[in-house]
Design a protein around this motif. Structure first.
Motif, PDB file in Angstrom:
ATOM      1  N   ALA A  29       0.836  -1.206   0.000  1.00 26.10           N
ATOM      2  CA  ALA A  29       0.000   0.000   0.000  1.00 26.10           C
ATOM      3  C   ALA A  29       0.874   1.260   0.000  1.00 26.10           C
ATOM      4  N   LEU A  30       1.977   1.223   0.719  1.00 25.69           N
ATOM      5  CA  LEU A  30       2.907   2.358   0.704  1.00 25.69           C
ATOM      6  C   LEU A  30       3.486   2.584  -0.690  1.00 25.69           C
ATOM      7  N   ALA A  31       3.875   1.507  -1.343  1.00 21.39           N
ATOM      8  CA  ALA A  31       4.450   1.626  -2.689  1.00 21.39           C
ATOM      9  C   ALA A  31       3.414   2.137  -3.687  1.00 21.39           C
ATOM     10  N   ILE A  32       2.187   1.633  -3.591  1.00 18.38           N
ATOM     11  CA  ILE A  32       1.134   2.069  -4.518  1.00 18.38           C
ATOM     12  C   ILE A  32       0.816   3.545  -4.313  1.00 18.38           C
ATOM     13  N   SER A  33       0.739   3.975  -3.066  1.00 16.64           N
ATOM     14  CA  SER A  33       0.474   5.394  -2.822  1.00 16.64           C
ATOM     15  C   SER A  33       1.656   6.253  -3.254  1.00 16.64           C
ATOM     16  N   GLY A  34       2.872   5.724  -3.130  1.00 16.97           N
ATOM     17  CA  GLY A  34       4.047   6.459  -3.601  1.00 16.97           C
ATOM     18  C   GLY A  34       4.050   6.623  -5.108  1.00 16.97           C
ATOM     19  N   ILE A  39       3.158  10.016 -10.025  1.00 15.63           N
ATOM     20  CA  ILE A  39       2.601  10.126 -11.382  1.00 15.63           C
ATOM     21  C   ILE A  39       1.186  10.689 -11.399  1.00 15.63           C
ATOM     22  N   GLY A  40       0.619  10.952 -10.251  1.00  9.37           N
ATOM     23  CA  GLY A  40      -0.736  11.506 -10.191  1.00  9.37           C
ATOM     24  C   GLY A  40      -0.770  12.949 -10.647  1.00  9.37           C
ATOM     25  N   PRO A  41      -1.954  13.551 -10.657  1.00  7.17           N
ATOM     26  CA  PRO A  41      -2.083  14.930 -11.113  1.00  7.17           C
ATOM     27  C   PRO A  41      -1.230  15.896 -10.297  1.00  7.17           C
ATOM     28  N   GLY A  42      -0.475  16.714 -10.975  1.00  7.67           N
ATOM     29  CA  GLY A  42       0.352  17.720 -10.316  1.00  7.67           C
ATOM     30  C   GLY A  42       1.728  17.233  -9.915  1.00  7.67           C
ATOM     31  N   GLY A  43       1.993  15.953 -10.056  1.00  3.79           N
ATOM     32  CA  GLY A  43       3.307  15.429  -9.682  1.00  3.79           C
ATOM     33  C   GLY A  43       3.497  15.386  -8.175  1.00  3.79           C
ATOM     34  N   ILE A  44       4.731  15.221  -7.777  1.00  2.00           N
ATOM     35  CA  ILE A  44       5.038  15.073  -6.348  1.00  2.00           C
ATOM     36  C   ILE A  44       4.910  16.390  -5.596  1.00  2.00           C
ATOM     37  N   ALA A  45       4.989  17.509  -6.293  1.00  2.00           N
ATOM     38  CA  ALA A  45       4.987  18.803  -5.623  1.00  2.00           C
ATOM     39  C   ALA A  45       3.595  19.388  -5.415  1.00  2.00           C
ATOM     40  N   ALA A  46       2.560  18.709  -5.796  1.00  2.00           N
ATOM     41  CA  ALA A  46       1.200  19.242  -5.640  1.00  2.00           C
ATOM     42  C   ALA A  46       0.834  19.311  -4.153  1.00  2.00           C
ATOM     43  N   PRO A  47       0.566  20.513  -3.643  1.00  2.00           N
ATOM     44  CA  PRO A  47       0.301  20.644  -2.202  1.00  2.00           C
ATOM     45  C   PRO A  47      -1.032  20.022  -1.769  1.00  2.00           C
ATOM     46  N   GLN A  48      -1.999  19.944  -2.665  1.00  2.00           N
ATOM     47  CA  GLN A  48      -3.299  19.393  -2.303  1.00  2.00           C
ATOM     48  C   GLN A  48      -3.256  17.873  -2.195  1.00  2.00           C
ATOM     49  N   LYS A  49      -2.243  17.264  -2.752  1.00  2.00           N
ATOM     50  CA  LYS A  49      -2.199  15.815  -2.841  1.00  2.00           C
ATOM     51  C   LYS A  49      -1.634  15.138  -1.594  1.00  2.00           C
ATOM     52  N   VAL A  50      -1.018  15.877  -0.705  1.00  2.00           N
ATOM     53  CA  VAL A  50      -0.357  15.288   0.450  1.00  2.00           C
ATOM     54  C   VAL A  50      -1.343  14.513   1.322  1.00  2.00           C
ATOM     55  N   GLN A  51      -2.435  15.132   1.688  1.00  2.00           N
ATOM     56  CA  GLN A  51      -3.429  14.469   2.531  1.00  2.00           C
ATOM     57  C   GLN A  51      -4.088  13.302   1.812  1.00  2.00           C
ATOM     58  N   PHE A  52      -4.363  13.478   0.527  1.00  2.00           N
ATOM     59  CA  PHE A  52      -5.014  12.410  -0.225  1.00  2.00           C
ATOM     60  C   PHE A  52      -4.134  11.168  -0.295  1.00  2.00           C
ATOM     61  N   VAL A  53      -2.854  11.358  -0.564  1.00  2.00           N
ATOM     62  CA  VAL A  53      -1.937  10.226  -0.651  1.00  2.00           C
ATOM     63  C   VAL A  53      -1.799   9.558   0.713  1.00  2.00           C
ATOM     64  N   MET A  54      -1.775  10.352   1.771  1.00  2.00           N
ATOM     65  CA  MET A  54      -1.683   9.787   3.113  1.00  2.00           C
ATOM     66  C   MET A  54      -2.913   8.935   3.423  1.00  2.00           C
ATOM     67  N   TRP A  55      -4.093   9.429   3.078  1.00  2.00           N
ATOM     68  CA  TRP A  55      -5.324   8.688   3.357  1.00  2.00           C
ATOM     69  C   TRP A  55      -5.585   7.578   2.351  1.00  2.00           C
ATOM     70  N   LEU A  56      -4.863   7.550   1.255  1.00  2.00           N
ATOM     71  CA  LEU A  56      -5.001   6.485   0.269  1.00  2.00           C
ATOM     72  C   LEU A  56      -4.410   5.164   0.772  1.00  2.00           C
ATOM     73  N   ILE A  57      -3.443   5.248   1.663  1.00  2.00           N
ATOM     74  CA  ILE A  57      -2.766   4.048   2.156  1.00  2.00           C
ATOM     75  C   ILE A  57      -3.740   3.098   2.845  1.00  2.00           C
ATOM     76  N   THR A  58      -4.597   3.613   3.706  1.00  2.00           N
ATOM     77  CA  THR A  58      -5.481   2.748   4.496  1.00  2.00           C
ATOM     78  C   THR A  58      -6.473   1.955   3.650  1.00  2.00           C
ATOM     79  N   PRO A  59      -7.230   2.563   2.726  1.00  2.00           N
ATOM     80  CA  PRO A  59      -8.153   1.744   1.935  1.00  2.00           C
ATOM     81  C   PRO A  59      -7.450   0.711   1.057  1.00  2.00           C
ATOM     82  N   VAL A  60      -6.289   1.061   0.516  1.00  2.00           N
ATOM     83  CA  VAL A  60      -5.553   0.103  -0.305  1.00  2.00           C
ATOM     84  C   VAL A  60      -5.069  -1.053   0.567  1.00  2.00           C
ATOM     85  N   TRP A  61      -4.570  -0.749   1.744  1.00  2.00           N
ATOM     86  CA  TRP A  61      -4.094  -1.776   2.666  1.00  2.00           C
ATOM     87  C   TRP A  61      -5.230  -2.699   3.092  1.00  2.00           C
TER      88      TRP A  61
END
Length: 97
Positions: A29-34, A39-61
């Motif tokens: 789940a960590l690798a998938i969220s990474g 490669i998601g919208p905005g790349g790694i520097a997108a400030p809005q994506k930080v929380q989404f990627v963090m919360w993506l780990i739990t449902p995938v896991w």
């Protein structure tokens, strides 16, 4: 006639499936969220994506942990998750470069 329900014992490989799903499912789940973070919208520097990627780990896991019980044996679950982790981390390192 009385219907007797035969209670089946808990199979021994449920422990190996559970531990594999907990440990290797989490790393997968960590690798998938990474990968999504890179490669998601905005790349790694997108400030809005930080929380989404963090919360993506739990449902995938939890999805991985729940689907691991569909695998026939605990050894197959372990091997499958090891291969999936290797592929996911290879993709993550490929995307980062």
């Amino acid at each position: 006639m009385e219907n007797k329900v035969k209670k089946l014992p808990i199979r021994a490989d449920w422990w190996s499936k559970t531990i594999s799903g907990l440990v290797l499912g989490f790393t997968l789940a960590l690798a998938i969220s990474g990968v999504f973070a890179w490669i998601g919208p905005g790349g790694i520097a997108a400030p809005q994506k930080v929380q989404f990627v963090m919360w993506l780990i739990t449902p995938v896991w939890m999805l991985i942990l729940s689907l691991i019980y569909l695998v026939r044996t605990g050894v197959r679950a372990l091997k499958g998750l090891l291969i999936a982790n290797a592929l996911a981390y290879a993709l993550l390192f490929l995307v980062k470069t």
